[in-house]
Write a protein that holds these residues in place. Structure first.
Motif, mmCIF file in Angstrom:
data_model
loop_
_atom_site.group_PDB
_atom_site.id
_atom_site.type_symbol
_atom_site.label_atom_id
_atom_site.label_comp_id
_atom_site.label_asym_id
_atom_site.label_seq_id
_atom_site.Cartn_x
_atom_site.Cartn_y
_atom_site.Cartn_z
ATOM 1 N N THR A 178 -37.606 28.581 2.949
ATOM 2 C CA THR A 178 -36.321 29.014 3.501
ATOM 3 C C THR A 178 -35.289 27.918 3.266
ATOM 4 O OG1 THR A 178 -36.670 28.056 5.699
ATOM 5 C CG2 THR A 178 -37.580 30.262 5.309
ATOM 6 N N ASN A 180 -34.210 25.977 5.402
ATOM 7 C CA ASN A 180 -34.648 24.788 6.143
ATOM 8 C C ASN A 180 -35.355 23.793 5.233
ATOM 9 O OD1 ASN A 180 -33.753 25.617 8.723
ATOM 10 N ND2 ASN A 180 -35.541 26.936 8.952
ATOM 11 N N ILE A 312 -34.963 23.150 13.729
ATOM 12 C CA ILE A 312 -35.186 24.530 13.292
ATOM 13 C C ILE A 312 -34.965 25.439 14.495
ATOM 14 C CG2 ILE A 312 -36.769 26.130 12.194
ATOM 15 C CD1 ILE A 312 -38.437 23.824 11.290
ATOM 16 N N SER A 316 -31.673 29.993 12.440
ATOM 17 C CA SER A 316 -31.685 29.434 11.083
ATOM 18 C C SER A 316 -32.543 30.270 10.135
ATOM 19 C CB SER A 316 -32.186 27.987 11.109
ATOM 20 O OG SER A 316 -33.564 27.925 11.419
ATOM 21 N N LEU A 317 -33.260 31.253 10.666
ATOM 22 C CA LEU A 317 -34.059 32.154 9.834
ATOM 23 C C LEU A 317 -33.297 33.463 9.645
ATOM 24 C CD1 LEU A 317 -37.583 31.686 11.495
ATOM 25 C CD2 LEU A 317 -36.784 30.660 9.364
ATOM 26 N N SER A 318 -32.939 33.769 8.418
ATOM 27 C CA SER A 318 -32.243 35.024 8.135
ATOM 28 C C SER A 318 -33.210 36.199 8.301
ATOM 29 C CB SER A 318 -31.698 35.007 6.708
ATOM 30 O OG SER A 318 -32.766 35.061 5.765
ATOM 31 N N ASP A 321 -35.609 36.067 5.531
ATOM 32 C CA ASP A 321 -36.652 35.064 5.782
ATOM 33 C C ASP A 321 -37.715 35.631 6.713
ATOM 34 O OD1 ASP A 321 -35.397 33.112 4.252
ATOM 35 O OD2 ASP A 321 -34.341 32.227 5.964
ATOM 36 N N ARG A 322 -37.263 36.272 7.776
ATOM 37 C CA ARG A 322 -38.199 36.828 8.749
ATOM 38 C C ARG A 322 -39.081 37.905 8.112
ATOM 39 N NH1 ARG A 322 -35.102 37.597 14.507
ATOM 40 N NH2 ARG A 322 -33.821 35.723 14.495
ATOM 41 N N ILE A 325 -41.677 36.233 6.006
ATOM 42 C CA ILE A 325 -42.700 35.611 6.856
ATOM 43 C C ILE A 325 -43.662 36.668 7.382
ATOM 44 C CG2 ILE A 325 -43.061 34.476 9.095
ATOM 45 C CD1 ILE A 325 -40.400 32.931 8.526
ATOM 46 N N THR A 353 -38.849 42.119 12.824
ATOM 47 C CA THR A 353 -38.024 41.089 12.174
ATOM 48 C C THR A 353 -36.694 40.881 12.884
ATOM 49 O OG1 THR A 353 -37.135 42.736 10.623
ATOM 50 C CG2 THR A 353 -39.066 41.470 9.910
ATOM 51 N N ASN A 359 -40.855 34.580 16.125
ATOM 52 C CA ASN A 359 -41.121 33.231 15.599
ATOM 53 C C ASN A 359 -42.445 33.260 14.845
ATOM 54 O OD1 ASN A 359 -43.407 32.144 17.170
ATOM 55 N ND2 ASN A 359 -41.996 32.045 18.907
#
Length: 559
Positions: A178, A180, A312, A316-318, A321-322, A325, A353, A359
């Protein structure tokens, strides 16, 4: 020749890789279509004569070549016939013999015109050697390449450090790059140190693991710090590229770290690393622990670690990104197809998501087949929603349904010790508690402890052997267990007192004070527990047997 481990890629990542390699090989842009039913098409481009060329990729790492052949003959051949392309390119991550290629050509006849359009594992490795720029685009592939893996395995580590290295390697397949990741590397390149912070479950350790992995791949020597900086300070070699990694440097018990002067030594080590371009220093800490540490430590406050801190957060997770993951966890989880299907019905994955409590640790929990083995397929969706809505209860099902009382007692004792406890000290505390509760007898308590350890180690507890300790140390397998236990008991002075009475360690007293200082335990409960300890511990025999504990207890009473 460089060898790549395609097993670390999920099927979507593998499709993108194949399309990128064919784009380079054919000097064209291969279009990729959105995820879903592919109808036999994972990529497409047009030849110089404007003929449609179809690309199909099959990862199939979970089945062999025979199963793949059967599926292709049954389903895919018909799809290709309906499309009727002028040319068809087929790729798989499985190794292929010449006989395999002949069978594949027959299955897709007349659309595969040449065996050169059938790509197996070895062919993909050859293409990666020809087009190294493609490797750079596929970070996980590079991390799992033979050169990077050899560098990791050749790291001169022992004991717990070796286990940490193996954990880093194993976690690569679950990693999602990501923003990050690049931001943390930028900070490391500028300041040479970074403190990865965030609350429990957000992915601090995962990011830090892969940052360390990245630098090993760049030729740095890996130096994992356990509890003490002494070996790192002694091992600092001028001119040698080294990456130092200190996970959870303040620990669950920040007061213990500060009393042990970990704060000053860490900051001094950062100063040394900052002026040495050949060194990198990666640390992790929970945001709340670091914040409290800054409040209680003059050094952390004065010297300002803020500029080296990278936090983090969920924000910060779009959404993309989610989604990646979640998909990666599902792909690698081992969940049954029936359970997985429950997440796709009516796009239920979107609810996951977009959930405020998303998380990575929670996603790992709800996609772990061992955790959901008692959850029926029909109830799985409701189970997922419940855990998302009430993330603090992710361990409740395990504690209440999947382990027995003696195992719960052992885990509670490790939690209330505040840090790793020696196996001998845990055995003594366990014996005290289960005998008092009538859960064991003097004749079988040793058997009870050994049986409990076989069940708990690897799921709730971990057994570590360190070069700095005299014997095995028992710690929590997952730090979020402590959060769950403390929330469950934080208003129950009788239960808390009973566990602290069993622990004769100085660390347990430091932890008790830390819980009060961080407001996780009310002052009223704190003094009630102290009163219980005084009533149980203040006698001549105990003070002589445990002088350090007794001195610490007297200091806390007089404060």
């Amino acid at each position: 020749m460089q060898n790549y481990n395609f097993d670390n890629l999920n099927d979507k990542e593998f499709e993108v890789l194949v399309n990128d390699l064919i784009s380079s090989k054919e000097s064209v842009h291969v279009d990729r279509f959105k995820p879903g039913k592919d109808a036999g098409v994972d990529g497409r481009f047009f030849s110089a004569k404007e003929h449609e060329v179809i690309v199909q990729s099959k990862h199939w790492i979970k089945s062999g070549i025979a199963a793949l052949m059967r599926r292709l003959a049954k389903d895919e051949a018909h799809k290709v016939k309906l499309i009727n392309p002028k040319r068809y390119i087929f790729a798989t991550s499985l190794p292929l013999s010449r006989a395999d290629k002949i069978k594949l050509k027959d299955i897709f006849s007349p659309y595969i015109t040449s065996e050169d359009d059938i790509l197996g594992k070895d062919n993909l490795n050859d293409l990666l050697a020809q087009y190294p720029d493609v490797e750079k685009k596929h970070y996980k592939l590079w991390l799992s390449s033979s050169s990077v893996l050899d560098a990791m395995l050749n790291s001169a580590l022992t004991g717990r450090r070796e286990a940490k290295r193996d954990q880093i390697i194993d976690a690569t397949k679950m990693y999602v790059v990501t923003e990050n990741h690049s931001n943390a590397i930028d900070k490391l390149e500028e300041l040479h140190s970074v403190v990865i912070t965030g609350e429990g479950g957000i992915g601090k350790t995962t990011l830090a693991d892969q940052l360390a992995h990245y630098y090993v791949g760049k030729g740095f020597e890996l130096c994992v710090i356990e509890d003490d900086l002494s070996e790192a300070e002694a091992g600092l070699k001028k001119g040698r590229q080294q990456v130092f990694y200190f996970d959870d440097f303040l620990g669950r018990n920040y007061l213990m770290a500060i009393e042990g002067r970990t704060d000053s030594r860490v900051l001094n080590f950062m100063d040394r690393i900052e002026i040495d371009r050949s060194k990198r220093f990666i640390l992790t800490s929970r945001s709340s622990v670091l914040k409290q540490g800054k409040f209680d430590s003059d050094l952390l406050g004065i010297k300002k670690v803020d500029k080296k801190e990278y936090e983090i957060t969920i924000s910060s997770l779009s959404i993309l990104d989610r989604a990646r993951i979640l998909y990666n966890h599902i792909w690698n989880s081992g969940l049954s197809n029936e359970h997985i299907e429950q997440l796709y019905i009516d796009r239920r994955y979107a609810t996951i998501t977009q959930h405020d409590n998303f998380n990575p640790r929670l996603i790992s929990f709800i996609t772990d087949p061992d955790r959901v083995r008692d959850v029926s397929i029909e109830d799985y969706r409701a189970y997922v929603v419940e855990k998302l809505d009430n993330p603090e209860d992710v361990w409740a099902h395990v504690f209440d349904k999947q382990i027995d009382e003696v195992t719960r007692i052992a885990v509670f004792l490790v939690v209330y010790n505040g840090t790793a406890v020696s196996e001998s000290e845990l055995r003594s505390a366990f014996k005290h508690r289960v005998l008092n509760d009538g859960l064991a007898t003097a004749s079988n308590v040793v058997f009870q402890f050994d049986s409990m350890m076989k069940v708990a180690v690897g799921s709730l507890l971990q057994r570590e052997i360190s070069s700095t300790s005299k014997g095995p140390q028992i710690n929590l397998f997952n730090p979020s267990v402590a959060d769950f236990v403390l929330r469950r008991h934080n208003r129950d002075s009788a239960t808390l007192g009973a566990f602290f009475v069993c622990l004769n360690t100085e660390n347990s007293l430091v932890n008790l004070k830390s819980l009060k200082e961080s407001s996780r335990l009310s002052k009223e409960l704190y003094y009630r527990i102290l009163s219980t300890l005084c009533a149980e511990k203040i006698n001549k025999g105990f003070s002589q047997e445990h002088p350090k504990y007794f001195t610490r207890l007297l200091q806390m009473i007089s404060d």
